[in-house]
Design an enzyme around this catalytic site. Structure first.
Site, PDB file in Angstrom:
ATOM      1  N   GLU A 227       0.840  -1.186   0.000  1.00 39.85           N
ATOM      2  CA  GLU A 227       0.000   0.000   0.000  1.00 39.85           C
ATOM      3  C   GLU A 227       0.881   1.243   0.000  1.00 39.85           C
ATOM      4  O   GLU A 227       2.106   1.152   0.103  1.00 39.85           O
ATOM      5  CB  GLU A 227      -0.955  -0.013   1.197  1.00 39.85           C
ATOM      6  CG  GLU A 227      -1.993  -1.130   1.102  1.00 39.85           C
ATOM      7  CD  GLU A 227      -2.950  -1.168   2.275  1.00 39.85           C
ATOM      8  OE1 GLU A 227      -2.895  -0.249   3.120  1.00 39.85           O
ATOM      9  OE2 GLU A 227      -3.753  -2.108   2.351  1.00 39.85           O
TER      10      GLU A 227
ATOM     11  N   HIS B  69      -8.873  10.336   4.104  1.00 37.36           N
ATOM     12  CA  HIS B  69      -8.555   9.329   3.096  1.00 37.36           C
ATOM     13  C   HIS B  69      -8.848   9.915   1.723  1.00 37.36           C
ATOM     14  O   HIS B  69      -9.892  10.527   1.509  1.00 37.36           O
ATOM     15  CB  HIS B  69      -9.386   8.064   3.312  1.00 37.36           C
ATOM     16  CG  HIS B  69      -8.832   6.859   2.625  1.00 37.36           C
ATOM     17  ND1 HIS B  69      -8.890   6.691   1.267  1.00 37.36           N
ATOM     18  CD2 HIS B  69      -8.188   5.770   3.114  1.00 37.36           C
ATOM     19  CE1 HIS B  69      -8.316   5.553   0.943  1.00 37.36           C
ATOM     20  NE2 HIS B  69      -7.879   4.968   2.057  1.00 37.36           N
TER      21      HIS B  69
ATOM     22  N   ARG C 146      -0.857   9.481   2.268  1.00 37.70           N
ATOM     23  CA  ARG C 146      -2.263   9.865   2.139  1.00 37.70           C
ATOM     24  C   ARG C 146      -2.486  11.373   2.141  1.00 37.70           C
ATOM     25  O   ARG C 146      -3.341  11.875   1.408  1.00 37.70           O
ATOM     26  CB  ARG C 146      -3.079   9.229   3.267  1.00 37.70           C
ATOM     27  CG  ARG C 146      -3.299   7.749   3.069  1.00 37.70           C
ATOM     28  CD  ARG C 146      -4.095   7.156   4.202  1.00 37.70           C
ATOM     29  NE  ARG C 146      -4.392   5.758   3.932  1.00 37.70           N
ATOM     30  CZ  ARG C 146      -4.980   4.949   4.799  1.00 37.70           C
ATOM     31  NH1 ARG C 146      -5.328   5.397   5.990  1.00 37.70           N
ATOM     32  NH2 ARG C 146      -5.217   3.680   4.498  1.00 37.70           N
TER      33      ARG C 146
ATOM     34  N   HIS D 291     -11.130  10.154   7.845  1.00 41.13           N
ATOM     35  CA  HIS D 291     -10.935   8.713   7.954  1.00 41.13           C
ATOM     36  C   HIS D 291     -10.359   8.243   9.280  1.00 41.13           C
ATOM     37  O   HIS D 291     -10.878   7.316   9.888  1.00 41.13           O
ATOM     38  CB  HIS D 291     -10.027   8.259   6.815  1.00 41.13           C
ATOM     39  CG  HIS D 291      -9.787   6.784   6.753  1.00 41.13           C
ATOM     40  ND1 HIS D 291     -10.806   5.870   6.628  1.00 41.13           N
ATOM     41  CD2 HIS D 291      -8.632   6.063   6.808  1.00 41.13           C
ATOM     42  CE1 HIS D 291     -10.302   4.643   6.596  1.00 41.13           C
ATOM     43  NE2 HIS D 291      -8.991   4.732   6.720  1.00 41.13           N
TER      44      HIS D 291
ATOM     45  N   GLU E 153      -7.613   3.485  18.470  1.00 39.71           N
ATOM     46  CA  GLU E 153      -7.632   4.827  17.887  1.00 39.71           C
ATOM     47  C   GLU E 153      -7.908   5.929  18.908  1.00 39.71           C
ATOM     48  O   GLU E 153      -7.484   7.071  18.709  1.00 39.71           O
ATOM     49  CB  GLU E 153      -8.668   4.892  16.764  1.00 39.71           C
ATOM     50  CG  GLU E 153      -8.584   6.129  15.907  1.00 39.71           C
ATOM     51  CD  GLU E 153      -9.539   6.114  14.727  1.00 39.71           C
ATOM     52  OE1 GLU E 153      -9.641   7.151  14.041  1.00 39.71           O
ATOM     53  OE2 GLU E 153     -10.186   5.068  14.483  1.00 39.71           O
TER      54      GLU E 153
ATOM     55  N   ARG F 176      -0.700   8.882   9.641  1.00 44.30           N
ATOM     56  CA  ARG F 176      -0.611   7.427   9.817  1.00 44.30           C
ATOM     57  C   ARG F 176      -0.178   6.720   8.538  1.00 44.30           C
ATOM     58  O   ARG F 176      -0.708   6.965   7.454  1.00 44.30           O
ATOM     59  CB  ARG F 176      -1.976   6.879  10.251  1.00 44.30           C
ATOM     60  CG  ARG F 176      -2.018   5.357  10.372  1.00 44.30           C
ATOM     61  CD  ARG F 176      -3.368   4.894  10.853  1.00 44.30           C
ATOM     62  NE  ARG F 176      -4.430   5.166   9.907  1.00 44.30           N
ATOM     63  CZ  ARG F 176      -4.951   4.253   9.077  1.00 44.30           C
ATOM     64  NH1 ARG F 176      -4.466   3.019   9.064  1.00 44.30           N
ATOM     65  NH2 ARG F 176      -5.938   4.574   8.271  1.00 44.30           N
TER      66      ARG F 176
ATOM     67  N   SER G  24      -2.924   0.873  11.719  1.00 42.35           N
ATOM     68  CA  SER G  24      -3.918   1.092  12.770  1.00 42.35           C
ATOM     69  C   SER G  24      -4.359  -0.199  13.451  1.00 42.35           C
ATOM     70  O   SER G  24      -4.384  -0.290  14.678  1.00 42.35           O
ATOM     71  CB  SER G  24      -5.130   1.836  12.211  1.00 42.35           C
ATOM     72  OG  SER G  24      -5.609   1.203  11.042  1.00 42.35           O
TER      73      SER G  24
END
Length: 538
Positions: free
Chosen positions: A120, A238, A285, A346, A370, A381, A386
């Site tokens: 990712e 996000h 992100r 997000h 969280e 992040r 997470s």
């Protein structure tokens, strides 16, 4: 008002809370038992909606190492990640993944029955584990809830909201007050250990991937009780949420899709990420989100698109079954049509300041997942860290409590008696409908405290939030669940604005157009309601 006693109370039923409950029931001496309090149903949590996956540095993944994972985490965190937290979480990732598998979590495997690792954004190698293709959070949550149901001696209160933490005059946790929305009843729970695993704050914004339950309850409760909060300005948006058919809560299009080669394009099919970052679609992100936001602002469009035509229909349906099904609902074939996407709130990097084992600044109060802020994520992040953090913090909290002598010594000092009396005897009347106030606050946060910020917008937000507080009027006891949620949201919104105003730089998810540069000397911020100090320790 009924008084009950428990050794431990866990508030929240996501992955962090359920995993901690399972381990605690098996490994910790709990003379007065264990209670889980969840304001919805047990299976309903923010964890359930996590599509992307879970980071894990496994020994069989020869291309990966903890050193590489730590480096990626620190880079994404934009200089504010806690190095010790990053090291600990990475080095314990294999440990918790192995235990999750023992508890019934079935991670995706390849044709040779080996764990399948994917990539990712901002990861240097393939290290993301998935379950159910693009339903990782749901699969982990479902497996843990199923395992939990096989255990005895765990009480569960559903449709029940924690409304006040009970801390005595020495700032020691003594329990909490809970409210059952269906029965309209309050109870005092006497307990030496409260664990807040209540998730994030996504519902503060008009557009979010988070479910309706994410109203920052645990963070607000801890702050009201005097706990230190940290990094509250860092809200992650996000970049790719499905922009059709939403009513504020938007369906997530995982960045794993970009990891498989999908490209961001405008309505004419032209790519644009090359204008913003050499890493293109796999940039962190915050960069991708601002790039999309800028493209939408320049063209007046409501969204951009993901071009996933490089992925065959068969492969897409197998790898991303949830996304495929959602697209089909709107007559979109991802192998032939563009997928409309836009940014959405997000994940929250800030929260209750904690150590990696969940310890907060209040004795007997812990936070995991969280709702807590270990410093792992810094200003932004790294994707799929997470769920890993949820598991590691839960694991370490149980390790701490294994060696503790948990005794319920509830002492009713003057401070506790005053709070209990308010909830037991005070009458409250619902002044007006609250729905319009939710919308007003969410729009205010989206427009003024969102992806692009500046002093003028933030100061305007502060004034409007203060006005909403004044007209709201309820400080302690509220008429119903919705009013408690709005009370909590007002608290969190106010703190986010204060932190954002104080950070006069751009870093990670916090972007100030009036201070676009990063100040390398700026540190993390933290304060409590008792200590309004704005300077923290990196």
């Amino acid at each position: 008002m009924k008084h009950l006693k428990y050794s431990v109370v866990i508030v929240g039923s996501g992955i962090a809370g359920i995993y901690a409950a399972i381990k605690m029931q098996k490994e910790v001496n709990l003379p007065d038992g264990l209670l889980i309090v969840t304001k919805s149903r047990l299976i309903e949590s923010n964890s359930k909606y996590a599509q992307g996956g879970m980071v894990c540095v496994m020994p069989e993944n020869k291309l990966d190492s903890c050193t590489l994972h730590i480096e990626d985490t620190l880079k994404a965190g934009a200089g504010l990640s806690d190095i010790e937290a990053a090291e600990f979480v990475s080095k314990n990732s294999a440990r918790v993944v192995n235990e999750l598998q023992k508890f019934g979590v079935d991670f995706d495997r390849d044709e040779n029955n080996k764990l399948k690792f994917t990539k990712e954004a901002a990861h240097s190698v393939n290290r993301i584990l998935h379950a159910g293709g693009d339903a990782t959070g749901f699969c982990i949550e479902n497996a843990l809830v199923k395992y939990l149901s096989s255990l005895k001696d765990i009480d569960i209160y559903e449709e029940t909201l924690a409304v006040e933490l009970l801390t005595d005059s020495s700032n020691v946790n003594r329990g909490l007050i809970i409210f059952n929305n269906e029965k309209n009843e309050y109870e005092v729970i006497e307990t030496p250990i409260v664990i807040l695993a209540t998730g994030g704050i996504g519902q503060l914004y008009s557009y979010t991937t988070n479910p309706d339950i994410t109203t920052g309850d645990g963070i607000a409760l801890a702050y009201r009780a005097g706990a230190v909060v940290k990094d509250m300005e860092f809200v992650q948006f996000h970049p790719t949420a499905f922009s059709l058919g939403n009513n504020g809560t938007m369906f997530l299009i995982t960045e794993a899709l970009r990891g498989e080669g999908a490209k961001l394009v405008d309505k004419n099919g032209k790519t644009f990420m090359e204008k913003y970052d050499s890493r293109l679609e796999l940039a962190p992100r915050d960069i991708v989100t601002r790039a999309i936001f800028n493209e939408m602002s320049q063209t007046g469009a409501n969204n951009v698109f993901l071009n996933a035509k490089n992925i065959s229909e068969e492969k897409f349906e197998k790898r991303f079954p949830t996304i495929f099904a959602t697209c089909k609902e709107y007559n979109i074939n991802p192998s032939k049509d563009y997928i409309p996407v836009s940014p959405s709130a997000h994940y929250f990097m800030g929260g209750i300041k904690t150590k990696i084992n969940g310890t907060t600044s209040i004795k007997g109060l812990y936070s995991i997942g969280e709702a807590g802020c270990t410093g792992l994520h810094g200003a932004n992040r790294l994707a799929s860290n997470s769920i890993l953090e949820c598991a590691v913090t839960a694991f370490e909290l149980v390790e701490l409590l294994k060696s503790s002598n948990i005794q319920n010594n509830f002492s009713e000092d003057e401070q506790l008696l005053k709070i209990i009396d308010i909830y037991q005897n005070e009458s409250v009347v619902c002044k007006d409908g609250i729905d319009s106030k939710f919308i007003e606050l969410k729009n205010l946060m989206w427009n003024n405290v969102g992806i692009i910020r500046n002093k003028q917008k933030l100061e305007s937000a502060k004034q409007q939030i203060d006005c909403l507080k004044k007209h709201f009027g309820y400080q302690y006891k509220c008429p119903d669940k919705e009013h408690y949620e709005f009370r909590n949201m007002l608290i969190i919104a106010s703190i986010i604005v204060d932190f954002a105003l104080n950070r006069e730089e751009s870093r990670g998810a916090h972007y100030r157009e009036d201070f676009p540069q990063t100040n390398i000397n700026a540190k993390s911020q933290e304060f409590s309601k008792y200590s309004l100090m704005k300077e923290g320790i990196l």
